[in-house]
Design an enzyme around this catalytic site. Structure first.
Site, short mmCIF file in Angstrom:
data_model
loop_
_atom_site.label_atom_id
_atom_site.label_comp_id
_atom_site.label_asym_id
_atom_site.label_seq_id
_atom_site.Cartn_x
_atom_site.Cartn_y
_atom_site.Cartn_z
N ASP A 156 1.03 -2.00 -0.28
CA ASP A 156 -0.11 -0.36 0.06
C ASP A 156 0.61 1.11 -0.41
OD1 ASP A 156 -1.58 1.77 0.50
OD2 ASP A 156 -2.54 0.89 2.55
N ASP A 366 -2.07 6.53 -6.62
CA ASP A 366 -2.01 5.07 -5.19
C ASP A 366 -2.55 4.38 -6.21
OD1 ASP A 366 -2.74 4.83 -2.33
OD2 ASP A 366 -4.91 4.72 -3.52
#
Length: 487
Positions: A156, A366
């Protein structure tokens, strides 16, 4: 200029493009187009758990090793009996939760890691199965502790702290692997309250009896983990290991991290894995995400690389932007959008710019967000320009989930669509393949423009638009790069 012969292109497909699509740059008047081969929505091909591994690569030019991680989308690792439409809708539902969390955190930075656990004997919330939601999209697998316990971990870029569930568990969700037990590891050590590492937390807690540092990480979707901040060894195939890594050993965990043992934070903060492993690999890493519905027969796999070999020399580069209010996220300056080779006048750089005083706005890259979100006015102008260029396609009424621009392409095998390119500071131009912005959403031939608007302030470049690119995060030199066909 006449288009190249189709048979010649088809011979190049296995080397150059996605297995289900092809694109050719065409010009019609003032607009540029690509040809998109259509395929109905399908579930991703299953990936075996044993295929995920992390290993050292051969020595690079600076005589330092690089670390290579095989990664897979969660829907490939943990397939269900759902229809393709149900699987895709769950992905969009997870995406909505993810974007809500990122938007909340970007406007309220202190909510990301409050440090002091406040859940205890009164904690009674049920653990959510994660079947319909979830905070992690891409997984890898490596060893934790000495001797190592192999575990699935979520990758992440929107998080800093590394954490995993630990025994004894007061509250734990279900994971695939046995829960890591620090009492069986010779390399585990709790971090003292007065340690400088403990002070990297926004608001560190302290166990007064043991004088040990406590952490808590909470996410906007309701997930949280809390426990001891400790150091441990992470190990990878080929004998590579990173020792003394600060991570959260979570004894109280709640939420949406289906199947994974925890999370490997790849953000920009001091507790992230790129920062902590910087002495061995530099603060350089890259990943390339294969289309999640690619055939299992393809030789291309999603991967992440840490070290000098993660940084190709021929990428398109743009400087990283520092947000003084939020050190976690990878901000870039987007200066515009082109549709059909023409800059869209309504996409103003000011709508996408980070406010350095308030820390709001801006554009982040992201890995965990699927669909790119752009500030409302910029998205509306981009969408309208695309619709004008795609006027020859039959629109599907009503949209689909978060998509407001869809087309009924049933019965078609190939369509012509306007090109889409993103412009960044430093004269960086990233030309998207057609399959990265017009995607199937059902098995009936409905395709949607895979962007959405947001009123939250922060814009997000998601992983659908990143597919097929090697996205390079060079923290040492403060820049991000995009290399097409980088898998």
């Amino acid at each position: 200029m006449a288009a190249p012969p189709i048979p010649s292109l088809l011979r190049l497909l296995p080397l150059l493009l996605f297995p289900l699509f092809f694109s050719i740059s065409l010009t019609n008047g003032s607009l540029q187009y690509e040809m998109l081969r259509l395929s109905t929505l399908q579930n991703p091909a299953p990936v075996s758990h044993s295929s995920l591994r992390a290993e050292t690569l051969t020595l690079d030019s600076t005589s330092a090793t690089s670390l290579h991680m095989h990664i897979a989308h969660r829907d490939s690792l943990f397939p269900s009996n759902s229809t393709p439409e149900e699987t895709f809708l769950r992905r969009l539902s997870r995406d909505f939760s993810r974007v809500s969390a990122l938007a909340s955190n970007s406007q309220n930075p202190n909510r990301i890691s409050t440090g002091r656990p406040h859940i205890g004997s009164g904690f009674t919330s049920p653990v959510i199965s994660g079947l319909s939601h979830g905070s992690g999209e891409y997984f890898t697998r490596f060893g934790i502790g000495t001797p190592p316990t192999s575990s699935f971990m979520v990758l992440d870029t929107g998080s800093d702290i590394i954490w995993l569930q630990c025994a004894p568990c007061r509250h734990c969700y279900t994971q695939v692997d046995p829960i890591y037990d620090p009492r069986r590891s010779h390399s585990y050590s709790v971090i003292p309250c007065l340690s400088p590492v403990c002070r990297h937390l926004d608001s560190p807690g302290c166990d007064s009896r043991r004088k040990s540092c406590l952490y808590e990480v909470s996410y906007g979707d309701g997930s949280l983990t809390a426990g001891d901040l400790a150091t441990e060894t992470l190990s990878f195939s080929g004998g590579a290991h990173v020792s003394g890594v600060a991570l959260g050993c979570g004894h109280d965990n709640q939420g949406l991290f289906v199947a994974a043992a925890g999370l490997l934070g790849l953000g920009r903060g001091p507790l992230s894995f790129p920062t902590q492993s910087g002495r061995q690999y530099g603060r350089r890493f890259s990943y390339c995400l294969v289309d999640r519905t690619s055939s299992s027969a393809t030789t291309r796999t999603s991967s992440a690389i840490f070290g000098n070999t993660a940084v190709p020399g021929n990428a398109t580069w743009t400087p990283l932007v520092q947000n003084p209010k939020m050190e976690t996220f990878y901000y870039v300056e987007m200066t515009g959008i082109s549709i059909g080779g023409t800059r869209v006048a309504g996409v103003a750089a000011s709508d996408l710019k980070l406010d350095p005083v308030t820390g709001k706005g801006g554009v982040i890259i992201d890995s965990g967000t699927s669909v790119t979100r752009l500030a409302g006015p910029a998205y509306a102008a981009m969408r309208d320009a695309f619709k004008a260029g795609a006027a020859g396609l039959r629109e599907a009424p009503g949209g689909f989930s978060l998509f407001d621009t869809c087309y009924d392409l049933s019965g078609r095998k190939v369509v012509k669509v306007p090109t889409v390119a993103m412009h960044f500071a430093g004269n960086g131009v990233v030309q998207l393949p057609a399959e990265n912005y017009l995607i199937p959403v059902d098995t009936k031939g409905t395709f949607c423009f895979a962007f959405a608007g947001t009123e939250s302030g922060v814009s997000i470049i998601g992983n659908i638009q990143q597919q097929g690119f090697r996205v390079v995060f060079d923290g040492d030199n403060g820049k991000i790069g995009f290399l097409p066909r980088g898998c």
